[in-house]
Design an enzyme around this catalytic site. Sequence first.
Site, short mmCIF file in Angstrom:
data_model
loop_
_atom_site.label_atom_id
_atom_site.label_comp_id
_atom_site.label_asym_id
_atom_site.label_seq_id
_atom_site.Cartn_x
_atom_site.Cartn_y
_atom_site.Cartn_z
N ARG A 23 0.97 -1.31 -0.09
CA ARG A 23 0.08 0.06 0.17
C ARG A 23 0.84 1.15 -0.09
O ARG A 23 1.97 1.25 0.56
CB ARG A 23 -0.73 0.16 1.33
CG ARG A 23 -1.78 0.91 1.30
CD ARG A 23 -2.83 0.73 2.38
NE ARG A 23 -3.65 -0.47 2.39
CZ ARG A 23 -3.94 -1.41 2.99
NH1 ARG A 23 -3.55 -1.41 4.50
NH2 ARG A 23 -4.78 -2.43 2.78
N ASN A 87 -0.31 -0.99 13.38
CA ASN A 87 0.11 -1.98 12.57
C ASN A 87 1.43 -2.71 13.29
O ASN A 87 2.29 -1.98 13.74
CB ASN A 87 0.67 -1.45 11.29
CG ASN A 87 -0.75 -0.83 10.42
OD1 ASN A 87 -1.21 -1.61 10.06
ND2 ASN A 87 -0.50 0.37 10.24
N ASP A 103 4.71 -4.54 6.72
CA ASP A 103 3.59 -4.85 7.16
C ASP A 103 3.37 -6.50 7.64
O ASP A 103 3.60 -7.17 6.77
CB ASP A 103 2.40 -4.32 6.40
CG ASP A 103 1.04 -4.53 7.16
OD1 ASP A 103 0.78 -5.71 7.69
OD2 ASP A 103 0.26 -3.44 7.19
N ASP A 105 0.81 -7.95 9.06
CA ASP A 105 -0.49 -8.40 9.21
C ASP A 105 -1.27 -8.01 10.36
O ASP A 105 -2.43 -7.62 10.44
CB ASP A 105 -0.98 -9.74 8.83
CG ASP A 105 -0.15 -10.12 7.35
OD1 ASP A 105 -0.48 -9.40 6.63
OD2 ASP A 105 0.67 -11.13 7.36
N ASP A 107 -2.61 -6.51 13.66
CA ASP A 107 -3.12 -5.11 13.86
C ASP A 107 -3.84 -4.93 15.32
O ASP A 107 -4.53 -6.02 15.64
CB ASP A 107 -3.97 -4.53 12.88
CG ASP A 107 -3.63 -4.54 11.31
OD1 ASP A 107 -2.31 -4.13 11.25
OD2 ASP A 107 -4.00 -5.20 10.46
N ASP A 120 -6.94 -9.50 12.45
CA ASP A 120 -6.14 -10.35 11.36
C ASP A 120 -5.24 -11.49 11.94
O ASP A 120 -4.15 -11.63 11.15
CB ASP A 120 -5.32 -9.29 10.71
CG ASP A 120 -6.33 -8.16 10.05
OD1 ASP A 120 -7.46 -8.34 9.75
OD2 ASP A 120 -6.00 -6.93 9.76
N GLU A 123 -4.95 -13.96 9.07
CA GLU A 123 -4.24 -13.44 7.95
C GLU A 123 -2.72 -13.73 8.25
O GLU A 123 -1.80 -14.05 7.67
CB GLU A 123 -4.51 -12.21 7.71
CG GLU A 123 -3.79 -11.23 6.49
CD GLU A 123 -4.27 -9.92 6.30
OE1 GLU A 123 -3.59 -9.48 5.14
OE2 GLU A 123 -5.16 -9.63 6.75
#
Length: 181
Positions: A23, A87, A103, A105, A107, A120, A123
């Site tokens: 991102r 994060n 990152d 994942d 959070d 997450d 994830e």
Amino acid sequence: MSIPAEGETIQIHSYKHNGKIHRVWQETMVLKGTRNIVIGANERTLVTESDGRTWLTREPSICYFHAEHWFNIICMLREDGVYYYCNISSPFVYDNQSLKYIDYDLDVKVFPDMTYTILDEDEFEDHKQQMNYPEVIDTILHRNVEKLISWIKQRKGPFAPDFIEVWTNRYLFHKQLRIRE
């Protein structure tokens, strides 16, 4: 490592462990830049996802990055209070007008009353397998989740009572300077 200057506009680049871009935030104004800490602010900034989709952030945010801690904190200023999106990530590096981090994942979402929830985890487990996170990274990340929760409970760093007021005032000051230019 170079240091972003106060008042400068930079991009923020989030990557995944495999080195692929995740991102990009197009414009964040630097409110404080040192070798260890970058505090920035953005408002209605364009964000580009790895698949090319774009969106605008909805509210003003104060962003806190540290070169030694494995997390960063986005303080979203909403009408009903400050929400924090934390994060779990690598420490930042600053390179070529961009603040960069990986990152991981996990959070932590913190509500205005300082209650929080961890997000997450599924994830994280999926990516841990897919990208072969080393055991040492897994240990560091979980230790930093604990450190972050400790900061929340102690009202430390961006969770301190005066943090938002101080940095929002600095942001408004720099916005006024830009309007005058």
